[in-house]
Design a protein around this motif. Structure first.
Motif, PDB file in Angstrom:
ATOM      1  N   ILE A  26       0.868  -1.178   0.000  1.00 51.85           N
ATOM      2  CA  ILE A  26       0.000   0.000   0.000  1.00 51.85           C
ATOM      3  C   ILE A  26       0.904   1.227   0.000  1.00 51.85           C
ATOM      4  O   ILE A  26       1.791   1.340   0.838  1.00 51.85           O
ATOM      5  CB  ILE A  26      -0.899   0.033   1.253  1.00 51.85           C
ATOM      6  CG1 ILE A  26      -1.713  -1.249   1.363  1.00 51.85           C
ATOM      7  CG2 ILE A  26      -1.818   1.250   1.213  1.00 51.85           C
ATOM      8  CD1 ILE A  26      -2.462  -1.383   2.679  1.00 51.85           C
ATOM      9  N   ASP A  27       0.662   2.137  -0.932  1.00 51.70           N
ATOM     10  CA  ASP A  27       1.465   3.356  -0.929  1.00 51.70           C
ATOM     11  C   ASP A  27       0.789   4.428  -0.076  1.00 51.70           C
ATOM     12  O   ASP A  27      -0.292   4.212   0.475  1.00 51.70           O
ATOM     13  CB  ASP A  27       1.768   3.838  -2.354  1.00 51.70           C
ATOM     14  CG  ASP A  27       0.558   4.374  -3.099  1.00 51.70           C
ATOM     15  OD1 ASP A  27      -0.491   4.650  -2.468  1.00 51.70           O
ATOM     16  OD2 ASP A  27       0.657   4.522  -4.336  1.00 51.70           O
ATOM     17  N   VAL A  28       1.427   5.578   0.042  1.00 51.98           N
ATOM     18  CA  VAL A  28       0.917   6.639   0.912  1.00 51.98           C
ATOM     19  C   VAL A  28      -0.405   7.220   0.433  1.00 51.98           C
ATOM     20  O   VAL A  28      -1.122   7.860   1.192  1.00 51.98           O
ATOM     21  CB  VAL A  28       1.954   7.781   1.097  1.00 51.98           C
ATOM     22  CG1 VAL A  28       3.160   7.293   1.855  1.00 51.98           C
ATOM     23  CG2 VAL A  28       2.341   8.392  -0.233  1.00 51.98           C
ATOM     24  N   CYS A  29      -0.762   6.988  -0.820  1.00 47.39           N
ATOM     25  CA  CYS A  29      -2.040   7.473  -1.351  1.00 47.39           C
ATOM     26  C   CYS A  29      -3.167   6.464  -1.143  1.00 47.39           C
ATOM     27  O   CYS A  29      -4.300   6.720  -1.515  1.00 47.39           O
ATOM     28  CB  CYS A  29      -1.908   7.778  -2.840  1.00 47.39           C
ATOM     29  SG  CYS A  29      -0.726   9.085  -3.190  1.00 47.39           S
ATOM     30  N   GLY A  30      -2.821   5.297  -0.585  1.00 49.30           N
ATOM     31  CA  GLY A  30      -3.836   4.278  -0.342  1.00 49.30           C
ATOM     32  C   GLY A  30      -4.033   3.330  -1.508  1.00 49.30           C
ATOM     33  O   GLY A  30      -4.972   2.538  -1.522  1.00 49.30           O
ATOM     34  N   THR A  31      -3.164   3.396  -2.494  1.00 49.46           N
ATOM     35  CA  THR A  31      -3.241   2.504  -3.647  1.00 49.46           C
ATOM     36  C   THR A  31      -2.650   1.152  -3.264  1.00 49.46           C
ATOM     37  O   THR A  31      -1.554   1.077  -2.714  1.00 49.46           O
ATOM     38  CB  THR A  31      -2.472   3.098  -4.838  1.00 49.46           C
ATOM     39  OG1 THR A  31      -2.999   4.391  -5.118  1.00 49.46           O
ATOM     40  CG2 THR A  31      -2.571   2.212  -6.055  1.00 49.46           C
ATOM     41  N   ILE A  32      -3.372   0.089  -3.577  1.00 46.25           N
ATOM     42  CA  ILE A  32      -2.932  -1.264  -3.257  1.00 46.25           C
ATOM     43  C   ILE A  32      -2.372  -1.903  -4.521  1.00 46.25           C
ATOM     44  O   ILE A  32      -3.025  -1.890  -5.568  1.00 46.25           O
ATOM     45  CB  ILE A  32      -4.096  -2.099  -2.694  1.00 46.25           C
ATOM     46  CG1 ILE A  32      -4.555  -1.500  -1.354  1.00 46.25           C
ATOM     47  CG2 ILE A  32      -3.707  -3.567  -2.546  1.00 46.25           C
ATOM     48  CD1 ILE A  32      -5.785  -2.160  -0.758  1.00 46.25           C
ATOM     49  N   THR A  33      -1.173  -2.465  -4.416  1.00 51.83           N
ATOM     50  CA  THR A  33      -0.529  -3.118  -5.553  1.00 51.83           C
ATOM     51  C   THR A  33      -0.287  -4.582  -5.211  1.00 51.83           C
ATOM     52  O   THR A  33       0.222  -4.901  -4.143  1.00 51.83           O
ATOM     53  CB  THR A  33       0.805  -2.435  -5.901  1.00 51.83           C
ATOM     54  OG1 THR A  33       0.560  -1.055  -6.170  1.00 51.83           O
ATOM     55  CG2 THR A  33       1.459  -3.082  -7.109  1.00 51.83           C
ATOM     56  N   ILE A  34      -0.645  -5.443  -6.162  1.00 48.32           N
ATOM     57  CA  ILE A  34      -0.462  -6.878  -6.005  1.00 48.32           C
ATOM     58  C   ILE A  34       0.357  -7.371  -7.189  1.00 48.32           C
ATOM     59  O   ILE A  34      -0.015  -7.133  -8.344  1.00 48.32           O
ATOM     60  CB  ILE A  34      -1.817  -7.613  -5.968  1.00 48.32           C
ATOM     61  CG1 ILE A  34      -2.678  -7.056  -4.835  1.00 48.32           C
ATOM     62  CG2 ILE A  34      -1.627  -9.114  -5.816  1.00 48.32           C
ATOM     63  CD1 ILE A  34      -4.151  -7.194  -5.061  1.00 48.32           C
ATOM     64  N   GLN A  35       1.465  -8.015  -6.909  1.00 50.23           N
ATOM     65  CA  GLN A  35       2.306  -8.559  -7.972  1.00 50.23           C
ATOM     66  C   GLN A  35       1.806  -9.957  -8.307  1.00 50.23           C
ATOM     67  O   GLN A  35       1.710 -10.805  -7.440  1.00 50.23           O
ATOM     68  CB  GLN A  35       3.769  -8.611  -7.524  1.00 50.23           C
ATOM     69  CG  GLN A  35       4.711  -9.088  -8.606  1.00 50.23           C
ATOM     70  CD  GLN A  35       4.773  -8.122  -9.785  1.00 50.23           C
ATOM     71  OE1 GLN A  35       4.935  -6.935  -9.615  1.00 50.23           O
ATOM     72  NE2 GLN A  35       4.638  -8.656 -10.984  1.00 50.23           N
ATOM     73  N   THR A  36       1.469 -10.177  -9.569  1.00 47.29           N
ATOM     74  CA  THR A  36       1.053 -11.506 -10.021  1.00 47.29           C
ATOM     75  C   THR A  36       2.109 -12.044 -10.982  1.00 47.29           C
ATOM     76  O   THR A  36       3.032 -11.315 -11.367  1.00 47.29           O
ATOM     77  CB  THR A  36      -0.309 -11.467 -10.745  1.00 47.29           C
ATOM     78  OG1 THR A  36      -0.137 -10.843 -12.019  1.00 47.29           O
ATOM     79  CG2 THR A  36      -1.364 -10.744  -9.927  1.00 47.29           C
ATOM     80  N   LYS A  37       1.958 -13.277 -11.384  1.00 43.11           N
ATOM     81  CA  LYS A  37       2.902 -13.868 -12.328  1.00 43.11           C
ATOM     82  C   LYS A  37       2.841 -13.182 -13.690  1.00 43.11           C
ATOM     83  O   LYS A  37       3.785 -13.240 -14.456  1.00 43.11           O
ATOM     84  CB  LYS A  37       2.629 -15.364 -12.477  1.00 43.11           C
ATOM     85  CG  LYS A  37       2.978 -16.149 -11.236  1.00 43.11           C
ATOM     86  CD  LYS A  37       2.722 -17.621 -11.404  1.00 43.11           C
ATOM     87  CE  LYS A  37       3.100 -18.344 -10.121  1.00 43.11           C
ATOM     88  NZ  LYS A  37       2.837 -19.773 -10.198  1.00 43.11           N
ATOM     89  N   GLN A  38       1.707 -12.525 -13.974  1.00 40.28           N
ATOM     90  CA  GLN A  38       1.535 -11.896 -15.281  1.00 40.28           C
ATOM     91  C   GLN A  38       1.548 -10.372 -15.217  1.00 40.28           C
ATOM     92  O   GLN A  38       1.176  -9.704 -16.175  1.00 40.28           O
ATOM     93  CB  GLN A  38       0.232 -12.386 -15.913  1.00 40.28           C
ATOM     94  CG  GLN A  38       0.261 -13.890 -16.180  1.00 40.28           C
ATOM     95  CD  GLN A  38      -0.987 -14.356 -16.875  1.00 40.28           C
ATOM     96  OE1 GLN A  38      -1.464 -13.723 -17.802  1.00 40.28           O
ATOM     97  NE2 GLN A  38      -1.519 -15.475 -16.431  1.00 40.28           N
ATOM     98  N   GLY A  39       1.981  -9.821 -14.108  1.00 46.27           N
ATOM     99  CA  GLY A  39       2.076  -8.375 -13.983  1.00 46.27           C
ATOM    100  C   GLY A  39       1.373  -7.847 -12.750  1.00 46.27           C
ATOM    101  O   GLY A  39       0.748  -8.588 -12.005  1.00 46.27           O
ATOM    102  N   LYS A  40       1.492  -6.544 -12.561  1.00 42.14           N
ATOM    103  CA  LYS A  40       0.909  -5.903 -11.383  1.00 42.14           C
ATOM    104  C   LYS A  40      -0.572  -5.629 -11.577  1.00 42.14           C
ATOM    105  O   LYS A  40      -0.997  -5.206 -12.648  1.00 42.14           O
ATOM    106  CB  LYS A  40       1.604  -4.569 -11.095  1.00 42.14           C
ATOM    107  CG  LYS A  40       3.019  -4.699 -10.619  1.00 42.14           C
ATOM    108  CD  LYS A  40       3.609  -3.333 -10.359  1.00 42.14           C
ATOM    109  CE  LYS A  40       5.061  -3.469  -9.959  1.00 42.14           C
ATOM    110  NZ  LYS A  40       5.689  -2.168  -9.770  1.00 42.14           N
ATOM    111  N   VAL A  41      -1.313  -5.830 -10.500  1.00 43.19           N
ATOM    112  CA  VAL A  41      -2.706  -5.409 -10.425  1.00 43.19           C
ATOM    113  C   VAL A  41      -2.742  -4.277  -9.410  1.00 43.19           C
ATOM    114  O   VAL A  41      -2.232  -4.423  -8.299  1.00 43.19           O
ATOM    115  CB  VAL A  41      -3.630  -6.570  -9.982  1.00 43.19           C
ATOM    116  CG1 VAL A  41      -5.044  -6.067  -9.731  1.00 43.19           C
ATOM    117  CG2 VAL A  41      -3.620  -7.683 -11.021  1.00 43.19           C
ATOM    118  N   ILE A  42      -3.310  -3.159  -9.810  1.00 42.97           N
ATOM    119  CA  ILE A  42      -3.400  -2.006  -8.925  1.00 42.97           C
ATOM    120  C   ILE A  42      -4.864  -1.781  -8.585  1.00 42.97           C
ATOM    121  O   ILE A  42      -5.718  -1.734  -9.471  1.00 42.97           O
ATOM    122  CB  ILE A  42      -2.796  -0.754  -9.599  1.00 42.97           C
ATOM    123  CG1 ILE A  42      -1.334  -1.028  -9.973  1.00 42.97           C
ATOM    124  CG2 ILE A  42      -2.920   0.457  -8.688  1.00 42.97           C
ATOM    125  CD1 ILE A  42      -0.708   0.015 -10.856  1.00 42.97           C
TER     126      ILE A  42
END
Length: 142
Positions: A26-42
């Motif tokens: 989670i970044d300071v703006c509250g954005t959640i990032t998930i790393q998958t095998k096929q790329g990032k999901v934000i």
């Protein structure tokens, strides 16, 4: 700084992801990032939007879960509570932190407490070790 309402939305989404075993940052703006095998999901929990490969679509946490599971979890992030429920540590950071302990033992106390050049050398060596661990991990997943 997020408003209380936005922070609550981020916290609820993060807790839900933790409950179902999806590592994220989670970044300071509250954005959640998930790393998958096929790329990032934000995921933008305050707007209920999901971004994947440049495309933004509406969707809540259940849509995030379904998308992430369809793409395959990579395990690239290790959630670490840093402050205010934020998670910020990647697997590479974790490996570097683990390597740092043994690297510091190789130096005298005056070297570690003194010259910032030595601090940078130890930190750089820790990340080189982490990169080697990440590479070995990739090779073992073949």
């Amino acid at each position: 700084m997020l408003s209380d309402k936005k922070q609550e939305l981020v916290s609820i989404a993060s807790k839900h992801l933790n409950t179902i075993g999806i590592n994220h940052t989670i970044d300071v703006c509250g954005t959640i990032t998930i790393q998958t095998k096929q790329g990032k999901v934000i995921y933008y929990p305050t707007k209920n939007k999901i971004q994947y490969k440049g495309t933004v679509t509406p969707g809540g946490i259940d849509n995030v879960k379904n998308l992430v599971e369809s793409l395959g979890l990579s395990g690239e992030a290790i959630p670490q509570k840093i402050k205010d429920g934020m998670t910020c540590m990647t697997l590479r950071d974790y490996f570097a932190a683990q390597a740092m302990g043994s690297l510091v033992k190789q130096f005298d106390t005056h070297v570690i407490t003194g010259d910032p050049v030595h601090h940078k050398l130890v930190a750089t060596a820790a990340y080189r070790m982490a990169d080697a661990m990440m590479k070995a991990r990739e090779n073992n997943n073949d």
